[in-house]
Enzyme design. Sequence first.
Site, PDB file in Angstrom:
ATOM      1  NE  ARG A 187      -4.157  -1.951   1.753  1.00 25.89           N
ATOM      2  CZ  ARG A 187      -5.097  -2.394   2.567  1.00 25.89           C
ATOM      3  NH1 ARG A 187      -5.056  -2.102   3.857  1.00 25.89           N
ATOM      4  NH2 ARG A 187      -6.092  -3.124   2.104  1.00 25.89           N
ATOM      5  CD  GLN A 216      -6.198   1.267   1.054  1.00 23.86           C
ATOM      6  OE1 GLN A 216      -5.629   1.352   2.130  1.00 23.86           O
ATOM      7  NE2 GLN A 216      -6.192   0.160   0.331  1.00 23.86           N
ATOM      8  N   GLY A 226      -5.649  -1.612  -6.996  1.00 26.45           N
ATOM      9  CA  GLY A 226      -4.886  -2.705  -6.393  1.00 26.45           C
ATOM     10  C   GLY A 226      -4.621  -2.473  -4.909  1.00 26.45           C
ATOM     11  CD  GLU A 227      -1.523  -4.367  -3.936  1.00 24.37           C
ATOM     12  OE1 GLU A 227      -1.843  -5.341  -3.253  1.00 24.37           O
ATOM     13  OE2 GLU A 227      -1.095  -4.462  -5.097  1.00 24.37           O
ATOM     14  N   GLY A 228      -6.487  -2.918  -2.446  1.00 26.20           N
ATOM     15  CA  GLY A 228      -7.633  -2.289  -1.771  1.00 26.20           C
ATOM     16  C   GLY A 228      -7.937  -0.947  -2.410  1.00 26.20           C
TER      17      GLY A 228
END
Lengths: 259, 596
Positions: free
Chosen positions: B295, B446, B439-441
Amino acid sequence: MKIVVLAKQVPDTWSHRALDMVTGLLDRSASEHVPDEINERTTEAALQYKDSAPAAEVIILSMGPEDATATLRKMLSMGADAAVLVTDPALAGSDAVQSARVLSAALEKVGADLILAGNRSTDGQCGVVPAMVAELLGQALAPCLDSVTITESSIEGQVQVEGASLTVRAELPAVATLTEKAAEPRFPNFKNIVAAKKKPIVTWSLADLGIQAGPASAPVQSVMVSAQERPEKQPGPKISDDGTAAAQLAEFLTANRLV
Amino acid sequence: MPDYHPPVQDMEFLLNEVLDVSSLAEFPGFEGVEADLVSSTIEHFGAFAAQEIAPLNEVGDREGSVATPDGVVTASGFAKAYQSYVDGGWPALGCREEDGGHGMPGFMRTILEEMLGGSNLAFAMAPMTAPGAYEVIKHSASDELKERFIPKIVSGEWLTAMSLTEPQCGSALGLLRTRAVPQDDGSFRITGTKMFNSWADHDMTANIVHLVLARLPGAPEGTKGISLFLVPKFLVTSDGAIGERNAFSVSSVEKKLGIHGSPTCVTNFDGATGYLLGTPHRGMASMFIIMNAMRLASGVCATGVADAAYRNALTYTHERLAGRSITGAKSPELPGDPIIVHPDVRRMLMTQRATVEGGRAFGFWVSVNLDLAERHPDPVEQKKHDDLVSLLTPVVKSFLTDKGFESADLALQCFGGHGYIRENGAEQYLRDIRMLRLGEGTSGIQAMDFIGRKVVGDEGYVLGRYFSTIRDSIKTLDDEGLLEIADHLRQALDQIEQLTREELPRWSSNREGMAAASLDFMNMIGYLSLGYMWARMAATASRKLRVSDGDATFLSNKIRTARFFFSYLMPDIQALAQRVRSGIHDVMGIPVDEFV
């Protein structure tokens, strides 16, 4: 085996470069100073030999102002073992003969088996200092090598001359100059970047070398007679097509030896 | 195609002057961190990124990574460039010395991440999981596994990949189905289908180490029943040699908007041999070590792409001639003035500059705090830094990727129609950076993590401490005579603190209202964070100017850009505050069954 690479700090080719109109010397404040790109290629050739013979020692030798150590650090980051900078106020504005004398004195003190240099620098572009060094040291010169093979006892490479490609070979000790075709420089790896911080950069003055420089002690010297700004570029002729434009254009190109 | 210009001067100013990272050298393990090493790393890696990696950006976009019966084949030049990256020793930068690494703080790796992102985002994705995977394997694998895998991951000889998402679940990993069945020899058979696996297969390294989430037999439902497994592409014998091919394959590589050079794989595990990492059913905690690193890296890479897009646009606005300056011709000898003379173009450039340089500072500052959280000798201080990083990780991820995207969009806009065609590279930056918001949330995920876990979850305690840190910094601005900037920052802080005081109790009792406000509130913290960074940069620049230390043009323009940030971008918090206060009623007003 000790290989000494001659290096030079030059004004960045991509920046505005200027001469001091009073002294005729380089105006060092006018542009950023960087290692001459050919130095990295020459260092690469030396390092390629060291890759195959790790006991070999690669030393960078430069003559220049005190801040030229930054230039030397870059070559140390590539993997060279040590660096020597000859710096002395009396050396400001040295011509090729004086540069060669000072470098030769330093080279005798370092004790090189092989001396490598770029074929010419991007600032002065004389390309004569390595030949003078070879002359002063009484060593063979292998000039303008496009490729290079170094062994424990010799250096060999290809030289392009008009209409022919020559293979030249010299027994060591010798001086060789390399063109930009000779080697593609490596990027410094992190281990060498860290190691470069601890590698020695020795600074020698003229007194350390036991020689003198400057006009009084020069057997021959170049003298700057006058300096002037390059004239503004004049606009070229305009050709209007009245039916003879092609002929006029051909004539212009021929007259200016452009075809 | 654009050249990549590494932000050497800005990074050196930020790390050596504003953040003064050489002070980390007093912590055990970071002794070698000196300003000139930081500068050399920036300079040399910047040259490497510009000359070796950036020229492949367009190649990767055009050729893509392609699935073949023999595995995924990457675009021309990628494998050679990765080998140069390995030869440079860069994968080992942040790994511990006892594992063959260089033991550098994480912020040094952040330099690499931004420059790789800026020069070639698709390529940058390849080594992005490695630092987190290294940490997880180091702390949760058996000694035997560590011996077999850690040295190759540290050297970069083998890359890593992360397998979480499945066709039916992405953010909601509780629905995960991939199974892991124990074998007599202590290994597991992994079976299931994963998707959105970046770099799950490729031809750049001899082996690929997958970290795969799967369920053990009888595991509890939901995220509390998920375990983490190490699944190599090729099995590794006890003496470290590469053995037989493991039972999994990439069935397809997704066709997608951007990062074509990065293979986004669908992977089928057909009874593949895997090894448990850590405790059964506790895989999510380990996975989050990788996830949090990714992140932060996403936000940093977004800054890199936005910077590259900005530099590309800046060059164009100096060269493209159109119209005359509204105050009279500035280049009368030319048929038109360069478009940079026009206020609207200048507005777009300044917005990009303030976003990129402020975002860079924010990403690096959080990265340095992560180093302090890991190495500060005082456990109380360590905890404080850890809390701060935990609070701000979702802000770095979402704010920097969202604003980086907007910045890359403005870069394209500077080209007019010439930005929309391929020739100038502006549209590739925009397509590529778009992925980082997903990507990655996603940014929405977030925001929920931020407001739910990090703010309401601790009743605003860590956020309050962050406010105090910012308030303390305002005094420096007053001392430097930067009163206007000090006032702007003070007002923004007052406003956000008051809003937080008012809303926090409501959010605790109204979770849906909290969710509706989450992204807007987090964006306010994003603006405040960049404001804090701009204040620190302006104060440092002012101090250096006062003592004539450094490049006066660079330093003066830092202060000018800081002023622009506060007068032109910071006011966005007014609208955000109004949206946060407006509550949930109008967002959720139309009933679902009528929302057709």
